[in-house]
Enzyme design. Sequence first.
Site, PDB file in Angstrom:
ATOM      1  N   TYR A   1     -31.907  19.273 -86.395  1.00  0.00           N
ATOM      2  CA  TYR A   1     -31.382  19.425 -84.946  1.00  0.00           C
ATOM      3  C   TYR A   1     -30.811  19.112 -84.345  1.00  0.00           C
ATOM      4  CZ  TYR A   1     -32.331  15.917 -80.419  1.00  0.00           C
ATOM      5  OH  TYR A   1     -32.077  15.569 -79.218  1.00  0.00           O
TER       6      TYR A   1
ATOM      7  N   LYS B   1     -37.700  18.184 -81.818  1.00  0.00           N
ATOM      8  CA  LYS B   1     -38.263  16.699 -80.962  1.00  0.00           C
ATOM      9  C   LYS B   1     -38.437  16.034 -81.277  1.00  0.00           C
ATOM     10  CE  LYS B   1     -35.299  17.360 -77.231  1.00  0.00           C
ATOM     11  NZ  LYS B   1     -34.084  16.125 -77.075  1.00  0.00           N
TER      12      LYS B   1
HETATM   13  O1  LIG Z   1     -31.495  18.581 -77.360  1.00  0.00           O
HETATM   14  C1  LIG Z   1     -30.437  17.667 -77.071  1.00  0.00           C
HETATM   15  O2  LIG Z   1     -29.620  17.839 -78.149  1.00  0.00           O
HETATM   16  C2  LIG Z   1     -30.425  16.756 -76.520  1.00  0.00           C
HETATM   17  C3  LIG Z   1     -30.922  17.254 -74.979  1.00  0.00           C
HETATM   18  O3  LIG Z   1     -32.154  17.367 -74.929  1.00  0.00           O
HETATM   19  C4  LIG Z   1     -30.201  18.745 -74.443  1.00  0.00           C
HETATM   20  O4  LIG Z   1     -30.858  19.567 -74.117  1.00  0.00           O
HETATM   21  O5  LIG Z   1     -29.200  19.091 -75.039  1.00  0.00           O
HETATM   22 MG   LIG Z   2     -32.945  18.957 -73.820  1.00  0.00          MG
END
Ligand SMILES: O=C(O)C[C@H](O)C(=O)O
Ligand SMILES: [Mg+2]
Length: 573
Positions: free
Chosen positions: A111, A185
């Site tokens: 992530y 996600k």
């Molecule tokens: O994806 C992430 O880390 C958080 C958020 O949805 C973003 O777009 O930054």
């Molecule tokens: Mg985002």
Amino acid sequence: MTHHRRSSMTFEETAEGYVTSEGGLAVLENPLLNKDTAFSLEERQELGLDGLIPPVVETIDEQVARAYAQYLAQPTDLQKNVYLTGLQDRNEVLFYRLLSDHLREMLPIVYDPTVAQAIKNYSQEYRRPRGVYLSIDDMDGIEQAFRNFGLEADQVDLIVASDAEEILGIGDWGVGGAAGIAVGKLTVYTAAAGIDPGRVIPVALDVGTDNEGLLNDPFYVGERHSRKRGRRYDDFIDAYVTTATRLFPNAMLHWEDFGPSNARRILEKYTGRLPTFNDDMQGTGAIVLAAMLGATRVTGTPMRDQRVVVFGAGTAGIGIADQLRDAMVRDGLDPETAGRRIWPVDKQGLLVDDMSDLRDFQVPYARPSSEVAGWRRDEGGIRLGEVVRRVKPTMLLGTSTAHGAFTEEIVRAMAANVERPIIFPISNPTDRIEAMPQDLITWTDGRALIATGVPINPITCHGVTHVIGQANNALLYPGLGLGAVVSRARQVSKGMLHAAADAVGGLVDVSTPGASLLPQVENLREVSATVAVAVCRQAAAENLARVDLKDPVQQVQDAMWQPRYRPIRGESG
Ligand SMILES: O=C(O)C[C@H](O)C(=O)O
Ligand SMILES: [Mg+2]
Ligand SMILES: NC(=O)c1ccc[n+]([C@@H]2O[C@H](COP(=O)([O-])OP(=O)(O)OC[C@H]3O[C@@H](n4cnc5c(N)ncnc54)[C@H](O)[C@@H]3O)[C@@H](O)[C@H]2O)c1
């Protein structure tokens, strides 16, 4: 009994485990069924696997140890990401076990922030597809694409879709951005909230890209034309929503990383008609509100007395402003007065109501021109520094993608007027952050109350260790989604978002100096379950639940998929 079809092979889930009609290599090639060396001798015989796997029979712990060693041998974060993606494609149970055993270490790899690098390199590192790829050049193919994925009407709980116009803070990344963020996600949904990985679909909405680097990259795997907008774009989005909801009537639709001209429009069009939410607006708004509530417990100043400067008045910034305004209203202010406690700043400086280039969603927060008549302007309008000096904010929020925009001068000016400045630079990934927490601590002599979007190690100053909470929607949307799935909510309401934010806030103890304003990432499962229960209860209270929620605590627990091998039988066995 749940019936799954993936990779054109059928299996059913029973109380005892899985039953499948197929055998041999097809079993090994299905990442939801594959146990590799952990298949028992009986399973190998029954499923036609004899001779297809080395003779040893291993436990999942032995497999995790090997996979972790292989992971550690990868030279860079990007290669670690590629390695984990490969494992996810081979064996999902092992992947999620490894990930949950090393969550703090690996979440930043699957992530944010490494997902940004993986997205930039999607076409170079491309190995195999995952999910459904829909193209604006083939609108008639949408239904067939979903059918080819092989899930039946009652087998889909959740669909995450992106068009990749505004990936994190790194802009337009075409099909790789859309697929990469949808998969990323969903991975967090499963790791954090136990959303069943066999009952979700990542969807890449390919509408072209304005990224010249991609358009001129011979490896690029997306539609090689500029980003389509206007009527055709809206028709494409509508065709996606209509088809997905017709084929999968229980599915919740999650929107991720759309551009500011589309994000809110799309959400407003479909909210109220179906279970749907925008993570960047609502997930982010709710997690920042949760952190804000934690900060106000430290400062002892209620929500209605905050003065908030939002730097970067886009999808996330105004999404957060909405949640903060609603929270001030719940705290006793009327909506007009609450909105007046928020000052939005964007590229053209402070947003003022006589500007001709405001976006429609910025208009409600634009400041009256009479208020700012005597304020200092330069060619860039009323800059952040002037706004901070005039407004004396209690809270400064960064959603601008402008790295380093919270300068020492600005932060010191803020800290001169307030005992505990609340400063949340939440732009992602790390090279977009408005200020590094270490600097914020130094410039405020340890007084700043901080939360960031990316993970940050604790910082010690004058003997106090400051634990920096991660104000990332990952702490919120998985539980929100699980709650919506378990309750089969007809809609995702404002009340459900508030309930989610309050539930996160309720898990934080800010009584020790330096304590984090948010729960720790290690506790993601607990956080998500708590949020899910609160969301279920709220859905029931608002008559939005389509199932009877007699015991939401147990119902949420029962719904959470666990990364462990289930016994597998052949159909004849
Ligand atoms: O994806 C992430 O880390 C958080 C958020 O949805 C973003 O777009 O930054
Ligand atoms: Mg985002
Ligand atoms: N922590 C989280 O959970 C979370 C969630 C969503 C978004 N974000 C981050 O927030 C940032 C913005 O995302 P978004 O989806 O709102 O994007 P967006 O494009 O909708 O909004 C960004 C806004 O910042 C403005 N901006 C850009 N440069 C600026 C500058 N130099 N000065 C002032 N304003 C400037 C833009 O004009 C735009 O209005 C990204 O870095 C994203 O990663 C974090």
